[in-house]
Design a protein around this motif. Structure first.
Motif, mmCIF file in Angstrom:
data_model
loop_
_atom_site.group_PDB
_atom_site.id
_atom_site.type_symbol
_atom_site.label_atom_id
_atom_site.label_comp_id
_atom_site.label_asym_id
_atom_site.label_seq_id
_atom_site.Cartn_x
_atom_site.Cartn_y
_atom_site.Cartn_z
ATOM 1 N N GLY A 1 0.835 -1.112 0.105
ATOM 2 C CA GLY A 1 0.103 0.011 0.025
ATOM 3 C C GLY A 1 0.906 0.784 -0.143
ATOM 4 N N PHE A 2 0.418 2.769 0.089
ATOM 5 C CA PHE A 2 0.688 3.246 -0.393
ATOM 6 C C PHE A 2 0.309 4.340 0.974
ATOM 7 N N LEU A 3 1.265 5.699 1.151
ATOM 8 C CA LEU A 3 0.856 6.427 2.359
ATOM 9 C C LEU A 3 1.579 8.215 1.300
ATOM 10 N N PHE A 4 0.183 8.504 0.906
ATOM 11 C CA PHE A 4 0.399 9.277 0.366
ATOM 12 C C PHE A 4 0.973 11.094 1.413
ATOM 13 N N ASP A 5 1.806 11.547 1.346
ATOM 14 C CA ASP A 5 2.445 12.869 1.709
ATOM 15 C C ASP A 5 2.718 13.840 1.365
ATOM 16 N N GLY A 6 1.409 14.604 1.645
ATOM 17 C CA GLY A 6 1.477 15.710 0.476
ATOM 18 C C GLY A 6 1.158 16.073 -0.579
ATOM 19 N N PHE A 7 0.427 14.664 -0.994
ATOM 20 C CA PHE A 7 -0.429 14.520 -1.526
ATOM 21 C C PHE A 7 -1.762 13.855 -1.798
ATOM 22 N N PRO A 8 -2.958 14.720 -2.664
ATOM 23 C CA PRO A 8 -3.205 15.842 -3.119
ATOM 24 C C PRO A 8 -3.188 17.068 -2.177
ATOM 25 N N ARG A 9 -2.828 17.780 -3.688
ATOM 26 C CA ARG A 9 -3.115 19.319 -2.245
ATOM 27 C C ARG A 9 -4.120 20.316 -3.367
ATOM 28 N N THR A 10 -4.922 19.322 -3.963
ATOM 29 C CA THR A 10 -6.089 20.454 -4.949
ATOM 30 C C THR A 10 -6.424 19.525 -4.827
ATOM 31 N N VAL A 11 -7.958 20.155 -5.191
ATOM 32 C CA VAL A 11 -8.844 18.943 -6.314
ATOM 33 C C VAL A 11 -8.580 18.683 -7.481
ATOM 34 N N ALA A 12 -7.635 19.103 -7.670
ATOM 35 C CA ALA A 12 -7.717 18.900 -9.566
ATOM 36 C C ALA A 12 -6.924 17.429 -9.626
ATOM 37 N N GLN A 13 -5.814 17.338 -8.169
ATOM 38 C CA GLN A 13 -4.367 17.067 -7.193
ATOM 39 C C GLN A 13 -5.518 14.868 -7.765
ATOM 40 N N ALA A 14 -6.532 16.149 -6.471
ATOM 41 C CA ALA A 14 -7.728 14.696 -6.039
ATOM 42 C C ALA A 14 -8.246 13.871 -7.034
ATOM 43 N N ASP A 15 -8.954 14.392 -8.047
ATOM 44 C CA ASP A 15 -9.423 13.658 -9.063
ATOM 45 C C ASP A 15 -8.455 12.612 -9.526
ATOM 46 N N GLU A 16 -7.398 13.336 -9.906
ATOM 47 C CA GLU A 16 -6.345 12.898 -11.060
ATOM 48 C C GLU A 16 -5.753 11.330 -10.204
ATOM 49 N N LEU A 17 -5.568 11.366 -8.235
ATOM 50 C CA LEU A 17 -5.388 10.231 -8.023
ATOM 51 C C LEU A 17 -6.153 9.249 -8.361
ATOM 52 N N ASP A 18 -7.689 9.768 -7.840
ATOM 53 C CA ASP A 18 -8.623 8.785 -7.517
ATOM 54 C C ASP A 18 -8.814 7.956 -8.598
ATOM 55 N N ALA A 19 -8.559 8.163 -10.029
ATOM 56 C CA ALA A 19 -8.599 7.738 -11.719
ATOM 57 C C ALA A 19 -7.773 7.410 -11.358
ATOM 58 N N PHE A 20 -6.734 7.632 -11.326
ATOM 59 C CA PHE A 20 -5.075 6.869 -11.363
ATOM 60 C C PHE A 20 -5.511 5.151 -9.945
ATOM 61 N N ILE A 21 -5.792 5.979 -9.735
ATOM 62 C CA ILE A 21 -5.821 4.797 -7.943
ATOM 63 C C ILE A 21 -6.738 3.500 -9.027
ATOM 64 N N ILE A 22 -7.777 3.932 -9.644
ATOM 65 C CA ILE A 22 -9.427 3.260 -9.508
ATOM 66 C C ILE A 22 -8.787 2.671 -11.046
ATOM 67 N N SER A 23 -8.159 3.223 -11.449
ATOM 68 C CA SER A 23 -7.682 2.057 -12.958
ATOM 69 C C SER A 23 -6.793 1.395 -12.725
ATOM 70 N N LYS A 24 -6.067 1.517 -11.016
ATOM 71 C CA LYS A 24 -4.961 -0.288 -10.940
ATOM 72 C C LYS A 24 -5.530 -1.174 -10.377
ATOM 73 N N GLY A 25 -7.888 -1.118 -9.940
ATOM 74 C CA GLY A 25 -7.672 -2.003 -9.380
ATOM 75 C C GLY A 25 -7.899 -1.180 -7.687
ATOM 76 N N TRP A 26 -7.361 -0.555 -7.421
ATOM 77 C CA TRP A 26 -7.471 0.171 -6.102
ATOM 78 C C TRP A 26 -8.952 0.968 -6.039
ATOM 79 N N GLN A 27 -8.015 1.626 -4.598
ATOM 80 C CA GLN A 27 -8.768 2.407 -3.619
ATOM 81 C C GLN A 27 -7.992 3.208 -3.121
ATOM 82 N N ILE A 28 -8.567 4.981 -2.578
ATOM 83 C CA ILE A 28 -8.350 4.977 -1.621
ATOM 84 C C ILE A 28 -8.573 4.657 -0.218
ATOM 85 N N THR A 29 -8.212 4.677 0.608
ATOM 86 C CA THR A 29 -9.110 3.869 1.401
ATOM 87 C C THR A 29 -9.370 5.091 2.592
ATOM 88 N N ALA A 30 -8.676 5.893 2.952
ATOM 89 C CA ALA A 30 -8.555 6.755 4.269
ATOM 90 C C ALA A 30 -8.106 8.325 3.979
#
Ligand SMILES: Nc1ncnc2c1ncn2[C@@H]1O[C@H](COP(=O)(O)OP(=O)(O)O)[C@@H](O)[C@H]1O
Length: 191
Positions: A81-110
């Protein structure tokens, strides 16, 4: 797979706590601030571009930051798993992170926010600036600018993750060990 976003204002203690959590939960720690600093130190093209923004206490543009984050994730196939520190810092980054993580079959846990008052944090950063060698921690005007960036661009992410039922807040004032304990209590309940 457990993916945690460690969230908080500059000086909230994300980096310190990430060190403990990374080991305790066997996570891959990705700190965008650390990666930028590494690139600046080594004078890479990414470092040169990022430096002009960081030196002003501004956020680095989304496109550059998102690309860097994705490259970093790709370097760790098979991680627990990943521990993201300092990312996302904008809504655009959060959207991209969601899309990217989902494309891998994962999700943001918390997303876990370390919360503390601005006055405490500014004092902490100025103290850190005495030894860290970080120019952005030595100048109160730059620190204030980072808070302004946070308030305008990053703070809306609290609502963003609350809407998804994924935001957990932790009191960031106390001893390092106490705060690690508070974070662990949240993480242990996730699975
Ligand atoms: N996700 C991001 N998006 C844009 N800029 C970033 C991001 N992460 C880090 N930076 C840049 O790097 C600087 C240092 O990052 P970091 O060490 O995480 O900061 P802080 O101690 O202020 O929380 C930030 O002030 C910002 O300019």
């Amino acid at each position: 797979m457990i993916n945690i976003v460690l969230f908080g204002k500059p000086g909230a203690g994300k980096g310190t706590q990430a060190e403990f959590l990374r080991t305790k939960y066997n996570l891959t720690h990705i700190s965008t601030g650390d990666i930028f600093r590494f690139n600046i130190k080594n004078e890479t093209p990414l470092g040169k571009e990022a430096k002009s923004f960081i030196d002003k206490g501004e956020l680095v543009p989304d496109a550059l930051t998102i690309k860097m984050l994705q490259d970093e994730v790709e370097k760790h196939p098979g991680t627990a798993g990943f521990l993201f520190d300092g990312f996302p810092r904008t809504v655009a980054q959060a959207d991209e992170l969601d899309a990217f993580i989902i494309s891998k079959g994962w999700q943001i846990t918390a997303t876990i926010g370390l919360e503390a008052d601005d006055d405490v944090l500014v004092a902490r950063l100025l103290e850190r600036g005495k030894t860290s060698g970080r120019a952005d921690d030595q100048d109160e005007a730059l620190i204030r600018n980072r808070y302004q960036e946070y308030n305008e661009k990053t703070a809306p992410l609290i609502e963003y993750y609350k809407k998804q039922g994924k935001y957990y807040s932790v009191d960031g004032i106390g001893s390092i060990a106490d705060i690690t304990e508070r974070l662990s209590l949240v993480i242990d309940k996730l699975n």
